[in-house]
Design a protein around this motif. Sequence first.
Motif, mmCIF file in Angstrom:
data_model
loop_
_atom_site.group_PDB
_atom_site.id
_atom_site.type_symbol
_atom_site.label_atom_id
_atom_site.label_comp_id
_atom_site.label_asym_id
_atom_site.label_seq_id
_atom_site.Cartn_x
_atom_site.Cartn_y
_atom_site.Cartn_z
ATOM 1 N N LYS A 1 81.526 16.355 18.090
ATOM 2 C CA LYS A 1 82.566 17.383 18.106
ATOM 3 C C LYS A 1 81.987 18.789 18.122
ATOM 4 N N GLU A 2 80.966 19.031 17.330
ATOM 5 C CA GLU A 2 80.457 20.387 17.168
ATOM 6 C C GLU A 2 79.183 20.658 17.948
ATOM 7 N N GLY A 3 78.410 19.604 18.243
ATOM 8 C CA GLY A 3 77.136 19.786 18.925
ATOM 9 C C GLY A 3 75.971 19.704 17.956
ATOM 10 N N ILE A 4 74.784 19.530 18.502
ATOM 11 C CA ILE A 4 73.564 19.454 17.699
ATOM 12 C C ILE A 4 73.059 20.865 17.420
ATOM 13 N N LYS A 5 72.931 21.215 16.148
ATOM 14 C CA LYS A 5 72.374 22.512 15.791
ATOM 15 C C LYS A 5 70.866 22.456 15.995
ATOM 16 N N CYS A 6 70.385 23.192 16.968
ATOM 17 C CA CYS A 6 68.983 23.081 17.386
ATOM 18 C C CYS A 6 68.304 24.440 17.296
ATOM 19 N N ALA A 7 67.315 24.556 16.425
ATOM 20 C CA ALA A 7 66.569 25.808 16.262
ATOM 21 C C ALA A 7 65.286 25.761 17.085
ATOM 22 N N ILE A 8 65.105 26.763 17.935
ATOM 23 C CA ILE A 8 63.867 26.892 18.709
ATOM 24 C C ILE A 8 62.950 27.836 17.944
ATOM 25 N N VAL A 9 61.815 27.316 17.472
ATOM 26 C CA VAL A 9 60.945 28.108 16.596
ATOM 27 C C VAL A 9 59.512 28.099 17.123
ATOM 28 N N GLY A 10 58.726 29.008 16.587
ATOM 29 C CA GLY A 10 57.324 29.113 16.977
ATOM 30 C C GLY A 10 56.814 30.500 16.658
ATOM 31 N N LYS A 11 55.537 30.706 16.822
ATOM 32 C CA LYS A 11 54.989 32.041 16.607
ATOM 33 C C LYS A 11 55.447 32.962 17.747
ATOM 34 N N PRO A 12 55.226 34.262 17.635
ATOM 35 C CA PRO A 12 55.662 35.172 18.701
ATOM 36 C C PRO A 12 54.971 34.889 20.035
ATOM 37 N N ASN A 13 55.722 35.122 21.129
ATOM 38 C CA ASN A 13 55.192 35.142 22.493
ATOM 39 C C ASN A 13 54.720 33.780 23.006
ATOM 40 N N VAL A 14 55.348 32.699 22.531
ATOM 41 C CA VAL A 14 54.991 31.377 23.061
ATOM 42 C C VAL A 14 55.995 30.904 24.117
ATOM 43 N N GLY A 15 57.088 31.683 24.284
ATOM 44 C CA GLY A 15 58.062 31.334 25.315
ATOM 45 C C GLY A 15 59.360 30.759 24.795
ATOM 46 N N LYS A 16 59.688 31.020 23.513
ATOM 47 C CA LYS A 16 60.932 30.492 22.939
ATOM 48 C C LYS A 16 62.153 31.005 23.705
ATOM 49 N N SER A 17 62.167 32.302 23.972
ATOM 50 C CA SER A 17 63.305 32.891 24.682
ATOM 51 C C SER A 17 63.393 32.385 26.112
ATOM 52 N N SER A 18 62.264 32.133 26.724
ATOM 53 C CA SER A 18 62.252 31.590 28.089
ATOM 54 C C SER A 18 62.815 30.169 28.105
ATOM 55 N N ILE A 19 62.495 29.404 27.070
ATOM 56 C CA ILE A 19 63.048 28.050 26.948
ATOM 57 C C ILE A 19 64.574 28.127 26.821
ATOM 58 N N LEU A 20 65.067 29.026 25.944
ATOM 59 C CA LEU A 20 66.515 29.189 25.778
ATOM 60 C C LEU A 20 67.163 29.581 27.103
ATOM 61 N N ASN A 21 66.581 30.555 27.789
ATOM 62 C CA ASN A 21 67.171 31.022 29.052
ATOM 63 C C ASN A 21 67.209 29.912 30.089
ATOM 64 N N TYR A 22 66.167 29.097 30.127
ATOM 65 C CA TYR A 22 66.147 28.013 31.117
ATOM 66 C C TYR A 22 67.243 26.997 30.797
ATOM 67 N N LEU A 23 67.360 26.607 29.531
ATOM 68 C CA LEU A 23 68.355 25.612 29.153
ATOM 69 C C LEU A 23 69.779 26.143 29.327
#
Length: 446
Positions: A216-238
């Motif tokens: 019903k609500e979805g899987i709460k998924c946190a994308i984590v890591g040190k700075p500049n490893v591409g977390k935001s790029s992963i979010l944008n792609y998905l």
Amino acid sequence: MSQERTIAAISTPQGTGGISVIRISGDDAVEIADSVFTGKLLGVETHTVHYGYIKNKNGERLDEVLVTVMLAPRTFTRENTVEISCHGGSVSTRAVLNAVIEAGAFPAEPGEFTKRAFMNGRIDLSQAEAVIDIINAKNELSRRNAVSQLGGTLSKEIKSVRDELVHLSAQMQVLIDYPDEDLADVTPEDIEAVCRSCEDRIKRLIRSADSGRIIKEGIKCAIVGKPNVGKSSILNYLAQEERAIVTDVAGTTRDVIEESVSINGIPLILSDTAGIHDTEDTVEKIGVEKSKRYIDAADLVIVVIDSAIGIDDEDKAVLKETEGKKRIVLYNKSDISDANISDGIAVSAVTGDGMDTLAQEISRLCGLDEIQTENGTVITNMRHKAALIGASDALSRAAEALAVGMPTDIVSIDISAAMDSLGEITGETVRDSVVNDIFHNFCVGK
């Protein structure tokens, strides 16, 4: 709210569209529709469609329409129902509705059509709640489960357990009424066995509620890591859009960015968190602490590591921070790295390589493969879960009381309580205030 009155409402969303539908339900539905229609509706066969115009009380034509006549009991509400399909647009639709109301219909209250379907025995309360779940479904899994519940999968399971308890209660009543007569065909051991069996069936439904929340609500998924490893790029792609700022500067993301997406039918609530590392920057410190809170609250954590650099002390600190959580380790930037990956998934936020593997791993870790393939009932409604817990607790008390030799009449109180709790789900024993509250959450016209 009287069911003697005939009601009407716009059943399609407000705004401009191809068509709008005005629904009329009640004993006088056909007569009211006939009085504003240029053709003849009285005496027509059920489930037939008629072409003409809607006119107001002054005889002015308001719109060109198709009118569908459906006679009781073969309707959603089990009442005479007429649906007027007119041109979309708020002005023309409102004019047609006003003409119907002027002819004698009452404006419907929120959820009144579905409430009448429930009150007239067309559906039970859990099926009525499935209607709003279908409307509000945010992903394919949620829609599929709601349709299944509307079809009666939950109702049948609840009814089966409750009927077993009703039959048991009737047998127990003989023991209570005639304690000195050899009339009953049930023993205390039999009663305890039925209580335990029904309790087990109810507990299976309760256990499904965790999966139900994900559906019903979805899987709460946190994308984590040190700075500049591409977390935001992963979010944008998905997300398939530029939701997060991406630069070569470390620490660009200082707050959490959330996005709801569906990957291969898997509902995800993605959170792109600030890079976790030691910093003296006050704002970055706040972001890091917030990232840690999101890790604690997440159903699933995706740890992103730069495969072109490899694991360093900061990556190890992130991995330690996420120990004990459901976790997937992504080695990003596989398009520019030849690293041999053995303990995670190699992906590229640039090319999309490895993203299908990521979706499969999410599905496996969260048990979605079983949810999508099983035919059983999954509990997605917290009201249902609370009622099931009440029934389970009552049956547990009954079984324990029997085990220590408590009298049958005392045990019967808990069995009755269990039946009442199950009846709250289907509506057989639910309070009027609860019913009113449920239907108040519906939109007008449904």
